[in-house]
Design a protein around this motif. Structure first.
Motif: not given
Length: 338
Positions: A296-310
């Motif tokens: 499952x995708x966890x909030x921590x995974x979103x936080x880990x890629x946020x800078x790269x994606x945005x």
């Protein structure tokens, strides 16, 4: 044939390596843009990852490297002529030079054959050679705008369409687009930068121990490439196994609605333009979860890629002199408590 520097032997640059691994697992991310100082291993990392990947199965004699199990029909009929025969080929790595013409990139009429026999035959370009591999453009910010537009359109559609000189050709061109450049030599247009899935900032290492280790490894590789690569063979197999496992797990990774809502709130908080940011966050977070072996995708995974994606999708705020990275980190800290 000269060996490539091992991917696992690259010191530091964890953000760049993370982005390339995600792109290798999830090609639909839309490519990687790497901006930063010269001599920081940008092209080395891309070449190393391409060389690390296992050979792919191709249709014998196909000039486009088509996969035997591809459901689409190759316009040259290679798959029909080959039957069930297959052969192995290295994952393509195509380095697109700044001076390349449009004909060289997309392909053109084979003039030599046309003059000799009167037959119209298509001569594939660099996009055909990059099919199912990597297309790397160094100093992409100096590439002519019409070529960048063309490349990004093909990267999104996965097909190269050529309508010229009496030819009407459509062939597969699915590749991972990686661009690099130095911001001091000119910025990439925002509307083009937005089409890249991930954006990486690379800086010259400041840690003395890291700089010394980089020099030692580069020197050791130059003196004895075979021996140096052999020393990292185990680490390379570990990375390869991680990629293979992640590719297999990716379609099964669950993305709860709460994660989609988190991604939307994060994009709104940082003021990201359009909806590509949310879609990229979804794909990048799912690839990260797959690489970590999670179901499952966890909030921590979103936080880990946020800078790269945005970081490359944000408008400059005249009332906030902090950089885009700092603004994203601040929003992540507020929405995803540690």
């Amino acid at each position: 044939m000269r060996k490539s520097f091992p991917f696992s032997a690259i010191v530091g640059q964890s953000e760049m390596k993370q982005a390339l691994l995600m792109a290798a697992v999830e090609p639909r991310l839309g490519g990687v843009m790497v901006f930063g100082d010269r001599g920081t291993g940008k092209s080395t990392a891309v070449r190393a990852l391409a060389a690390l990947l296992p050979p792919m199965k191709v249709v014998p004699g196909c000039r486009y490297g088509c996969a035997p199990d591809d459901s689409t029909t190759c316009f040259e009929g290679c798959r029909e002529r080959a039957g069930k025969r297959t052969e192995a080929a290295s994952v393509p790595f195509v380095d697109l030079p700044l001076g390349a013409t449009e004909d060289r990139v997309v392909g053109s009429l084979d003039l030599e054959r046309a003059l000799a026999t009167g037959e119209k035959r298509f001569e594939p370009g660099l996009l055909a050679k990059a099919n199912r591999g990597f297309l790397y453009i160094d100093e992409i910010n100096l590439l002519e705008d019409h070529l960048v537009d063309l490349l990004l359109d093909v990267a999104v559609s996965g097909q190269n369409v050529v309508e010229r000189e009496g030819l009407s050709i459509r062939h597969p061109a699915r590749f991972i687009l990686v661009g690099s450049g130095n911001p001091e030599e000119g910025e990439l247009r925002p509307q083009l930068l937005d089409r890249f899935g991930l954006s990486v900032d690379v800086r010259t290492p400041t840690d003395i121990a890291d700089r010394i280790e980089i020099v030692k490894r580069c020197d050791a590789f130059d003196r004895d490439p075979e021996g140096f690569c052999a020393a990292y063979e185990g680490d390379e197999h570990a990375v390869l196994d991680q990629i293979a496992a992640a590719r297999k797990k990716l379609p099964k990774v669950d993305v709860p609605d709460s994660i989609l809502e988190l991604g939307t709130r994060l994009c709104q908080a940082v003021g990201a333009d359009g909806l590509r940011g949310e879609l990229t966050l979804l794909r990048a977070a799912r690839a990260t979860a797959a690489l970590a072996g999670k179901k499952h995708v966890l909030p921590a995974h979103v936080g880990a890629v946020a800078t790269l994606a945005l970081r490359h999708r944000m408008r400059k705020n005249v009332l906030d002199d902090t950089g885009s990275t700092a603004r994203i980190e601040r929003a992540v800290a507020e929405l995803i408590p540690a």
